[in-house]
Scaffold this motif. Structure first.
Motif, PDB file in Angstrom:
ATOM      1  N   THR A 162       0.805  -1.212   0.000  1.00 26.19           N
ATOM      2  CA  THR A 162       0.000   0.000   0.000  1.00 26.19           C
ATOM      3  C   THR A 162       0.839   1.263   0.000  1.00 26.19           C
ATOM      4  OG1 THR A 162      -1.789  -1.133   1.158  1.00 26.19           O
ATOM      5  CG2 THR A 162      -1.792   1.274   1.243  1.00 26.19           C
ATOM      6  N   ARG A 163       1.912   1.292   0.808  1.00 23.41           N
ATOM      7  CA  ARG A 163       2.720   2.512   0.943  1.00 23.41           C
ATOM      8  C   ARG A 163       4.172   2.158   1.180  1.00 23.41           C
ATOM      9  NH1 ARG A 163      -0.545   1.905   5.186  1.00 23.41           N
ATOM     10  NH2 ARG A 163      -2.028   3.476   4.499  1.00 23.41           N
ATOM     11  N   PHE A 164       5.051   3.079   0.810  1.00 22.09           N
ATOM     12  CA  PHE A 164       6.477   2.978   1.119  1.00 22.09           C
ATOM     13  C   PHE A 164       6.853   4.150   2.012  1.00 22.09           C
ATOM     14  CE2 PHE A 164       7.098   0.880  -3.249  1.00 22.09           C
ATOM     15  CZ  PHE A 164       7.063  -0.400  -2.703  1.00 22.09           C
ATOM     16  N   ASN A 165       7.685   3.897   3.037  1.00 30.87           N
ATOM     17  CA  ASN A 165       8.274   5.013   3.760  1.00 30.87           C
ATOM     18  C   ASN A 165       9.662   5.300   3.186  1.00 30.87           C
ATOM     19  OD1 ASN A 165       9.704   2.860   4.778  1.00 30.87           O
ATOM     20  ND2 ASN A 165       8.878   2.993   6.829  1.00 30.87           N
ATOM     21  N   ASN A 166      10.300   6.358   3.685  1.00 29.49           N
ATOM     22  CA  ASN A 166      11.594   6.775   3.139  1.00 29.49           C
ATOM     23  C   ASN A 166      11.516   6.897   1.619  1.00 29.49           C
ATOM     24  OD1 ASN A 166      12.252   4.516   5.481  1.00 29.49           O
ATOM     25  ND2 ASN A 166      13.438   6.402   5.717  1.00 29.49           N
ATOM     26  N   ALA A 167      10.460   7.537   1.140  1.00 26.66           N
ATOM     27  CA  ALA A 167      10.175   7.513  -0.297  1.00 26.66           C
ATOM     28  C   ALA A 167      10.190   8.899  -0.929  1.00 26.66           C
ATOM     29  CB  ALA A 167       8.818   6.865  -0.547  1.00 26.66           C
ATOM     30  N   LEU A 168      10.712   8.941  -2.144  1.00 32.15           N
ATOM     31  CA  LEU A 168      10.660  10.116  -3.014  1.00 32.15           C
ATOM     32  C   LEU A 168       9.662   9.830  -4.126  1.00 32.15           C
ATOM     33  CD1 LEU A 168      11.718  12.787  -4.368  1.00 32.15           C
ATOM     34  CD2 LEU A 168      13.451  11.348  -5.482  1.00 32.15           C
ATOM     35  N   THR A 169       8.696  10.736  -4.331  1.00 32.96           N
ATOM     36  CA  THR A 169       7.735  10.574  -5.415  1.00 32.96           C
ATOM     37  C   THR A 169       7.840  11.747  -6.385  1.00 32.96           C
ATOM     38  OG1 THR A 169       5.954  11.717  -4.221  1.00 32.96           O
ATOM     39  CG2 THR A 169       6.100   9.317  -3.976  1.00 32.96           C
ATOM     40  N   LEU A 170       7.581  11.450  -7.655  1.00 35.03           N
ATOM     41  CA  LEU A 170       7.527  12.459  -8.714  1.00 35.03           C
ATOM     42  C   LEU A 170       6.227  12.269  -9.477  1.00 35.03           C
ATOM     43  CD1 LEU A 170      11.178  12.107 -10.096  1.00 35.03           C
ATOM     44  CD2 LEU A 170      10.343  13.861  -8.524  1.00 35.03           C
ATOM     45  N   GLN A 171       5.579  13.358  -9.813  1.00 38.43           N
ATOM     46  CA  GLN A 171       4.330  13.281 -10.581  1.00 38.43           C
ATOM     47  C   GLN A 171       4.263  14.442 -11.560  1.00 38.43           C
ATOM     48  OE1 GLN A 171       0.348  12.246  -8.751  1.00 38.43           O
ATOM     49  NE2 GLN A 171      -0.102  14.368  -9.319  1.00 38.43           N
ATOM     50  N   THR A 172       3.950  14.135 -12.811  1.00 38.08           N
ATOM     51  CA  THR A 172       3.848  15.176 -13.832  1.00 38.08           C
ATOM     52  C   THR A 172       2.460  15.805 -13.807  1.00 38.08           C
ATOM     53  OG1 THR A 172       2.994  13.725 -15.580  1.00 38.08           O
ATOM     54  CG2 THR A 172       5.393  13.806 -15.293  1.00 38.08           C
ATOM     55  N   ASP A 173       2.336  16.985 -14.393  1.00 37.85           N
ATOM     56  CA  ASP A 173       1.008  17.525 -14.686  1.00 37.85           C
ATOM     57  C   ASP A 173       0.375  16.669 -15.775  1.00 37.85           C
ATOM     58  OD1 ASP A 173       0.953  19.469 -12.805  1.00 37.85           O
ATOM     59  OD2 ASP A 173       1.189  21.154 -14.179  1.00 37.85           O
ATOM     60  N   ARG A 174      -0.880  16.882 -16.057  1.00 39.83           N
ATOM     61  CA  ARG A 174      -1.560  16.091 -17.077  1.00 39.83           C
ATOM     62  C   ARG A 174      -1.358  16.714 -18.451  1.00 39.83           C
ATOM     63  NH1 ARG A 174      -4.847  11.988 -16.390  1.00 39.83           N
ATOM     64  NH2 ARG A 174      -5.034  12.462 -14.144  1.00 39.83           N
ATOM     65  N   PHE A 175      -0.885  15.894 -19.401  1.00 39.52           N
ATOM     66  CA  PHE A 175      -0.656  16.338 -20.769  1.00 39.52           C
ATOM     67  C   PHE A 175      -1.381  15.397 -21.720  1.00 39.52           C
ATOM     68  CE2 PHE A 175       3.171  17.481 -18.336  1.00 39.52           C
ATOM     69  CZ  PHE A 175       3.177  18.868 -18.521  1.00 39.52           C
ATOM     70  N   ALA A 176      -2.285  15.959 -22.547  1.00 40.12           N
ATOM     71  CA  ALA A 176      -3.053  15.178 -23.523  1.00 40.12           C
ATOM     72  C   ALA A 176      -3.741  13.995 -22.869  1.00 40.12           C
ATOM     73  CB  ALA A 176      -2.136  14.698 -24.650  1.00 40.12           C
ATOM     74  N   GLY A 177      -4.196  14.178 -21.650  1.00 38.81           N
ATOM     75  CA  GLY A 177      -4.907  13.122 -20.937  1.00 38.81           C
ATOM     76  C   GLY A 177      -4.023  12.209 -20.114  1.00 38.81           C
ATOM     77  N   PHE A 178      -2.690  12.296 -20.276  1.00 35.97           N
ATOM     78  CA  PHE A 178      -1.764  11.403 -19.585  1.00 35.97           C
ATOM     79  C   PHE A 178      -1.139  12.093 -18.371  1.00 35.97           C
ATOM     80  CE2 PHE A 178      -1.889   9.487 -23.789  1.00 35.97           C
ATOM     81  CZ  PHE A 178      -1.896   8.129 -23.505  1.00 35.97           C
ATOM     82  N   GLN A 179      -0.976  11.305 -17.307  1.00 40.74           N
ATOM     83  CA  GLN A 179      -0.239  11.745 -16.130  1.00 40.74           C
ATOM     84  C   GLN A 179       0.632  10.587 -15.648  1.00 40.74           C
ATOM     85  OE1 GLN A 179      -2.308  12.624 -12.264  1.00 40.74           O
ATOM     86  NE2 GLN A 179      -1.393  14.648 -12.531  1.00 40.74           N
ATOM     87  N   VAL A 180       1.901  10.869 -15.365  1.00 38.45           N
ATOM     88  CA  VAL A 180       2.859   9.839 -14.964  1.00 38.45           C
ATOM     89  C   VAL A 180       3.315  10.118 -13.533  1.00 38.45           C
ATOM     90  CG1 VAL A 180       5.072   8.733 -15.468  1.00 38.45           C
ATOM     91  CG2 VAL A 180       3.617   9.546 -17.353  1.00 38.45           C
ATOM     92  N   ASN A 181       3.402   9.070 -12.725  1.00 36.95           N
ATOM     93  CA  ASN A 181       3.926   9.212 -11.371  1.00 36.95           C
ATOM     94  C   ASN A 181       4.894   8.086 -11.056  1.00 36.95           C
ATOM     95  OD1 ASN A 181       2.364   7.079  -9.410  1.00 36.95           O
ATOM     96  ND2 ASN A 181       1.037   7.738 -11.095  1.00 36.95           N
ATOM     97  N   GLY A 182       5.883   8.374 -10.239  1.00 41.36           N
ATOM     98  CA  GLY A 182       6.887   7.382  -9.875  1.00 41.36           C
ATOM     99  C   GLY A 182       7.254   7.501  -8.410  1.00 41.36           C
TER     100      GLY A 182
END
Length: 390
Positions: A162-182
């Protein structure tokens, strides 16, 4: 006198502007009611009932805020904790201190995206939240968001992290309907004491999610990969796969030194009169000691959700899947491989008293078949209660 009044007005205007640039919101959920469960394993049958909490949604208290840094950039934070409203202790009788659901701080830039560091949800969990007809409730029967806590949850099968601690996340804005997160998580240590053997502990994880929205269609693809390993000197200290490992128990059956890979695909489409959902998940646990020792859990599920009347909302889901375990440590009669099938279904409804308060009733059931190393088992549970969000 006029200058003093002007000064006071200027200070007031500055304070108001500064206050408008930042905000803190207190939010939460309180879910209480009556619940019951029946579990079946071999020749044993158990029934439990209780005035309990969190059947539909886990109760929580959260704080979140944003601050405008100018130039389209914002700072933000979230701190969210589990609540147990029917227990004497604030965090429940079995918990020490507040359980940390999420705690992170980050920066966002308009037109680009955001980054945050802390304890955060995985891309798989976020994708499931958008494509689950039951909205990740805590009643049996959902084969994707499999019950791991709550009333009657003796059949604990963790379908994904469900979740990770000690974590770095990145998320893009939405472009042409797509959004990417890591997400990337790192918690490693290396202890070198001349008087003892060197100890190394490696805990790393990463994940990626892609969300696509087009009109009434939502599609999610996500994966997470994690590795837990503890080494003393040149010896991996993990336990080997138990000889009588049950294929139905996916909670770390391979010991403490394992790699976990989860792949998820889900979609939803709003037809107007109802919203339809389709989901698929596959999680594989592999021993770092022996790549031939593994266990997989795969499942697929269909669901629908709709407002029957302006105040009555209902949903239903049905799914099936299988566990597969492989190891030379398994009994010879199993051919070093064991498989179990399982099925599940769930029915639920909400009666909305307002936009923030509803009454609910949920029932779900799950059955696991027998195999060469494990007997059949099953469980059903129900919950009726009231949920209030604030």
């Amino acid at each position: 006198m006029k200058k003093s009044l002007l000064a006071v007005a200027a200070i007031g205007a500055f304070a108001s502007a500064a206050q408008a640039q930042s905000s803190v919101t207190v939010y939460g959920i309180l879910d209480v009611g009556f619940s019951g469960a029946t579990t079946r394993a071999s020749q044993t049958k158990s029934n439990t009932t209780a005035l309990a909490s969190s059947s539909e949604t886990s109760s929580r208290l959260g704080f979140k805020g944003t601050e405008d840094l100018g130039g389209g950039m914002n700072a933000f934070f979230t701190a969210e904790f589990q609540l147990y409203p029917t227990d004497a202790s604030l965090s429940g009788d079995t918990n020490n201190g507040l359980f940390n659901r999420q705690s992170f701080v980050g920066l966002s830039k308009k037109g680009i995206g955001q980054a945050a560091i802390g304890t955060q949800y995985t891309p798989v969990h976020t994708a499931v939240s958008r494509t689950d007809a039951g909205q990740q409730n805590n009643i049996h029967g959902d084969v994707i968001y499999s019950v791991s806590s709550g009333t009657g949850a003796t059949q604990t099968t963790t379908a994904y992290t469900t979740r990770f601690n000690n974590a770095l996340t990145l998320q893009t804005d939405r472009f042409a309907g797509f959004q990417v997160n890591g997400i990337y998580s790192n918690k490693n240590s290396n202890q070198n004491n001349p008087a003892t053997t060197q100890t190394v502990s490696n805990n790393t994880a990463l994940g990626l999610g892609i969300n696509y929205v087009w009109q009434k269609l939502n599609v999610d693809l996500a994966m997470t990969s994690s590795k837990q390993e503890s080494i003393t000197g040149t010896t991996n200290t993990a336990a080997a796969l138990p000889a009588a490992a049950a294929a139905a128990t996916s909670v770390n059956v391979l010991g403490t030194s394992i790699g976990i890979l989860t792949n998820y695909a889900g979609a939803s489409y709003d037809f107007g009169i109802l919203k339809a959902y389709a989901q698929y998940i596959n999680t594989k646990y592999t021993s770092n000691l022996d790549s031939n020792s593994y266990m997989t859990r795969s499942a697929q599920q269909l669901g629908v959700r709709s407002f029957v009347t302006p105040k009555v909302e209902a949903w239903a889901s049905i799914g099936n899947g299988s566990f597969t375990a492989g190891s030379t440590a398994l009994p010879a009669t199993s051919g070093s491989r064991a498989t179990q099938d399982f099925t599940g279904y769930q029915l639920g409804s909400n009666y909305w008293l307002s936009k923030r308060t509803n009454l609910y009733a949920i029932f779900g059931s799950q059955q696991v078949s027998s195999s060469s190393v494990a007997a059949s088992e099953g469980a059903s549970s129900y919950g009726v209660g009231m949920r209030h969000t604030f």
